[in-house]
Design a protein around this motif. Structure first.
Motif, PDB file in Angstrom:
ATOM      1  N   ASN B  31       0.853  -1.188   0.000  1.00 13.26           N
ATOM      2  CA  ASN B  31       0.000   0.000   0.000  1.00 13.26           C
ATOM      3  C   ASN B  31       0.885   1.233   0.000  1.00 13.26           C
ATOM      4  O   ASN B  31       1.907   1.257   0.678  1.00 13.26           O
ATOM      5  CB  ASN B  31      -0.880   0.047   1.245  1.00 13.26           C
ATOM      6  CG  ASN B  31      -1.959  -1.022   1.192  1.00 13.26           C
ATOM      7  OD1 ASN B  31      -2.601  -1.214   0.163  1.00 13.26           O
ATOM      8  ND2 ASN B  31      -2.135  -1.729   2.298  1.00 13.26           N
ATOM      9  N   VAL B  32       0.467   2.222  -0.761  1.00 21.08           N
ATOM     10  CA  VAL B  32       1.185   3.491  -0.745  1.00 21.08           C
ATOM     11  C   VAL B  32       0.192   4.586  -0.426  1.00 21.08           C
ATOM     12  O   VAL B  32      -0.853   4.705  -1.082  1.00 21.08           O
ATOM     13  CB  VAL B  32       1.884   3.764  -2.097  1.00 21.08           C
ATOM     14  CG1 VAL B  32       2.583   5.113  -2.063  1.00 21.08           C
ATOM     15  CG2 VAL B  32       2.878   2.661  -2.427  1.00 21.08           C
ATOM     16  N   LYS B  33       0.503   5.369   0.591  1.00 22.95           N
ATOM     17  CA  LYS B  33      -0.416   6.441   1.002  1.00 22.95           C
ATOM     18  C   LYS B  33      -0.300   7.626   0.068  1.00 22.95           C
ATOM     19  O   LYS B  33       0.775   7.907  -0.461  1.00 22.95           O
ATOM     20  CB  LYS B  33      -0.079   6.885   2.427  1.00 22.95           C
ATOM     21  CG  LYS B  33      -0.488   5.889   3.486  1.00 22.95           C
ATOM     22  CD  LYS B  33      -0.174   6.439   4.861  1.00 22.95           C
ATOM     23  CE  LYS B  33      -0.324   5.360   5.914  1.00 22.95           C
ATOM     24  NZ  LYS B  33       0.287   5.761   7.183  1.00 22.95           N
ATOM     25  N   LYS B  34      -1.428   8.311  -0.053  1.00 22.99           N
ATOM     26  CA  LYS B  34      -1.487   9.490  -0.907  1.00 22.99           C
ATOM     27  C   LYS B  34      -0.464  10.531  -0.430  1.00 22.99           C
ATOM     28  O   LYS B  34      -0.340  10.783   0.775  1.00 22.99           O
ATOM     29  CB  LYS B  34      -2.888  10.079  -0.847  1.00 22.99           C
ATOM     30  CG  LYS B  34      -3.161  11.134  -1.892  1.00 22.99           C
ATOM     31  CD  LYS B  34      -4.647  11.498  -1.876  1.00 22.99           C
ATOM     32  CE  LYS B  34      -4.958  12.728  -2.690  1.00 22.99           C
ATOM     33  NZ  LYS B  34      -4.552  12.662  -4.086  1.00 22.99           N
ATOM     34  N   GLY B  35       0.270  11.087  -1.391  1.00 27.84           N
ATOM     35  CA  GLY B  35       1.206  12.152  -1.063  1.00 27.84           C
ATOM     36  C   GLY B  35       2.534  11.678  -0.504  1.00 27.84           C
ATOM     37  O   GLY B  35       3.357  12.493  -0.102  1.00 27.84           O
ATOM     38  N   THR B  36       2.744  10.360  -0.489  1.00 30.09           N
ATOM     39  CA  THR B  36       4.029   9.860   0.018  1.00 30.09           C
ATOM     40  C   THR B  36       4.850   9.253  -1.109  1.00 30.09           C
ATOM     41  O   THR B  36       4.356   9.041  -2.208  1.00 30.09           O
ATOM     42  CB  THR B  36       3.835   8.786   1.108  1.00 30.09           C
ATOM     43  OG1 THR B  36       3.269   7.625   0.490  1.00 30.09           O
ATOM     44  CG2 THR B  36       2.930   9.284   2.213  1.00 30.09           C
ATOM     45  N   ALA B  37       6.105   8.992  -0.775  1.00 29.31           N
ATOM     46  CA  ALA B  37       6.978   8.331  -1.737  1.00 29.31           C
ATOM     47  C   ALA B  37       7.350   6.968  -1.201  1.00 29.31           C
ATOM     48  O   ALA B  37       7.697   6.831  -0.026  1.00 29.31           O
ATOM     49  CB  ALA B  37       8.231   9.162  -1.973  1.00 29.31           C
ATOM     50  N   ALA B  38       7.252   5.969  -2.062  1.00 26.13           N
ATOM     51  CA  ALA B  38       7.665   4.620  -1.672  1.00 26.13           C
ATOM     52  C   ALA B  38       8.804   4.203  -2.578  1.00 26.13           C
ATOM     53  O   ALA B  38       8.807   4.528  -3.766  1.00 26.13           O
ATOM     54  CB  ALA B  38       6.495   3.660  -1.814  1.00 26.13           C
ATOM     55  N   ALA B  39       9.781   3.493  -1.998  1.00 28.44           N
ATOM     56  CA  ALA B  39      10.879   3.000  -2.822  1.00 28.44           C
ATOM     57  C   ALA B  39      10.850   1.490  -2.833  1.00 28.44           C
ATOM     58  O   ALA B  39      10.677   0.858  -1.789  1.00 28.44           O
ATOM     59  CB  ALA B  39      12.207   3.506  -2.281  1.00 28.44           C
ATOM     60  N   LEU B  40      10.986   0.927  -4.027  1.00 29.21           N
ATOM     61  CA  LEU B  40      11.114  -0.521  -4.175  1.00 29.21           C
ATOM     62  C   LEU B  40      12.580  -0.812  -4.435  1.00 29.21           C
ATOM     63  O   LEU B  40      13.136  -0.354  -5.438  1.00 29.21           O
ATOM     64  CB  LEU B  40      10.291  -1.019  -5.375  1.00 29.21           C
ATOM     65  CG  LEU B  40       8.891  -1.573  -5.124  1.00 29.21           C
ATOM     66  CD1 LEU B  40       7.999  -0.500  -4.557  1.00 29.21           C
ATOM     67  CD2 LEU B  40       8.319  -2.136  -6.398  1.00 29.21           C
ATOM     68  N   ILE B  41      13.188  -1.547  -3.533  1.00 28.40           N
ATOM     69  CA  ILE B  41      14.581  -1.897  -3.762  1.00 28.40           C
ATOM     70  C   ILE B  41      14.726  -3.412  -3.688  1.00 28.40           C
ATOM     71  O   ILE B  41      13.825  -4.122  -3.229  1.00 28.40           O
ATOM     72  CB  ILE B  41      15.522  -1.217  -2.735  1.00 28.40           C
ATOM     73  CG1 ILE B  41      15.207  -1.701  -1.318  1.00 28.40           C
ATOM     74  CG2 ILE B  41      15.393   0.297  -2.801  1.00 28.40           C
ATOM     75  CD1 ILE B  41      16.232  -1.224  -0.314  1.00 28.40           C
ATOM     76  N   GLY B  42      15.859  -3.883  -4.162  1.00 26.48           N
ATOM     77  CA  GLY B  42      16.080  -5.319  -4.162  1.00 26.48           C
ATOM     78  C   GLY B  42      16.988  -5.708  -5.303  1.00 26.48           C
ATOM     79  O   GLY B  42      17.249  -4.899  -6.188  1.00 26.48           O
TER      80      GLY B  42
END
Lengths: 222, 250
Positions: B31-42
């Motif tokens: 889930n990603v909240k509105k107005g936030t930044a999420a990073a996918l790493i791996g």
């Protein structure tokens, strides 16, 4: 009569026949290009059945002897068609144009397919991500880039077509080779054979060599 | 749209995707909240880029659900639904994928004019502003080929923003860049995040992820192994695979 004066006398007629060769080749190229463009785009259709049909038609006409296709067109097409009461004649040279346009269609289809597929798939993906339809992507993003890459092989196809055009002389079209042959028959002088056919060769060379040269330059640039 | 948590603008539930025998996603949820930044790493090949493509529908999922800005992505069938999604969820690619035969301005204007049928004059005004925002004023009439990698990538960002999206997906956008131009692209993204643009970043820039992202998701072999806020994720990783990955990278 000397060889030179005989050739001088016949030169305008042969030149006219050569003009007919040019006309036939251009019409066949135009027809073959339009049909080949549709066929080539069909080869990258999202529908497997359309893709396969277009692929088979393309391969069939690319791998058939041109002369046999011309024979088919000469003998299968009617010499005239009735269209709402008007009679449209189909003289041999028009049938020749059709006959030559089929192999051109097959070759252009491959040129178009290859040109489109040479564009990196990222271009399709970016357009897709921006909401462009497949047709919009092709028209606005892919074809403008692919056209440049298609130009050289397309011109190459034309040069090959031009050199094959005298095949229509076999079915009696009054092209440069037909005229040269009947001229030789009328003169009954075997010594004229080399210079007269040589003249035809020179005409073709003068016409096709610049095209080949231009094609090479385009290839070098891209 | 009740199946989406109230404050999440992007919600992915147990999505699976295989390419032939190769299971790329084996049940990913995030889930990603509105107005936030999420990073996918791996690690490479762990399915990060595929997750992004499932969020904007470039790749259809085999199973699971994906919601993005109110669109049920896994249920999209018509061109109209697809266009509505593409308008709201935009994507920037590793290889920029600008159209080389169009000027910078034409690249930015293309989608709003041809897809959304917006007025060309109005779109041009907006495009000029967006190019100013990514610090490329004066480059409007140039062709992508004459720009540096970093400049091209910023054009690509402006092109994405021209659709006025609510979510931006960044797929390893600095991976193909020269080190000296990476910074200018990261700065642009940093500004966008600061303005409240919901962003999902697939990235190998750990320092940037740590600094900009509000949430980190660590993927390995098609699964999310660990996730959390950057501070705890980077300083106290729990899973063995995360520990190992971070020890190689940091």
């Amino acid at each position: 009569m000397s060889t030179t004066s005989a050739i001088f006398q016949w030169f305008p007629t042969i030149l006219k026949g050569f003009g007919f060769d040019v006309l036939i080749s251009m019409l066949a190229m135009g027809l073959g290009t339009v049909a080949g463009a549709f066929l080539g785009i069909g080869q990258i259709s999202v529908h497997a059945w359309a893709r396969n049909i277009c692929k088979w038609i393309t391969q069939f006409f690319r791998n058939a002897p041109w002369l046999v296709i011309i024979f088919f067109c000469i003998y299968l097409l009617p010499f005239e068609v009735q269209f709402f009461g008007t009679t449209i004649p189909f003289p041999a040279w028009i049938k020749g144009v059709f006959g030559l346009s089929f192999p051109v269609m097959g070759n252009v289809s491959e040129v178009v397919r290859g040109g489109i597929q040479s564009i990196p798939s990222g271009q399709w993906e970016a357009a897709d991500a921006m909401g462009l339809s497949r047709w919009q992507t092709l028209r606005l993003c892919i074809l403008p880039q692919a056209l440049k890459r298609m130009t050289a092989p397309w011109m190459n196809t034309y040069a090959i077509l031009m050199m094959a055009t005298p095949l229509v002389s076999i079915v009696g079209v009054e092209d440069s080779v037909t005229i040269a042959t009947s001229m030789l028959a009328a003169m009954r002088d075997p010594a004229l054979m080399m210079p007269v056919y040589g003249l035809v060769l020179v005409l073709f060379f003068l016409y096709c060599a610049p095209i080949a040269l231009l094609t090479k330059r385009l290839e070098a640039r891209s | 749209m009740n199946s989406q948590p109230d404050d999440a603008i992007v919600s992915v539930r147990n999505i699976k995707k295989a390419f032939g025998p190769n299971e790329v996603l084996r049940g990913i949820s995030l889930n990603v909240k509105k107005g936030t930044a999420a990073a996918l790493i791996g690690p490479s090949g762990s399915g990060k880029s595929t997750v992004l493509r499932c969020i904007n529908g470039l790749i259809a999922v085999d199973a699971g659900e994906a919601y993005a800005d109110g669109h049920a992505v896994h249920k999209i069938h018509t061109a109209k639904q697809s266009i509505a999604l593409r308008k709201d969820v935009s994507m920037v690619f590793q290889q920029y994928n600008l159209f080389p035969h169009m000027t910078v301005l034409e690249n930015v204007m293309l989608a709003p004019v041809t897809v959304l049928k917006q007025d060309a004059e109005e779109v041009e005004e907006r495009a000029v502003k967006l190019l100013a925002k990514v610090r490329l004023t004066g480059k409007e009439k140039e062709y992508p080929g004459s720009l540096s990698g970093g400049q091209q990538q910023r054009v690509a960002i402006a092109r994405s923003l021209a659709m006025r999206p609510n979510v931006m997906l960044f797929d390893e956008v600095t991976a193909a860049l020269d080190p000296e131009t990476v910074k200018e692209v990261l700065n642009t993204i940093r500004e966008l995040v600061a303005e409240g643009m919901t962003s999902i970043l697939v990235t190998h820039e750990m320092r940037f992820a740590r600094e900009v992202a509000h949430h980190i998701f660590f993927t390995d072999k098609g699964l999310i192994v660990e996730h959390g806020e950057p501070k705890e994720f980077f300083s106290a990783p729990k899973d063995e695979r995360t520990k190992e990955f971070l020890s190689h990278i940091l």
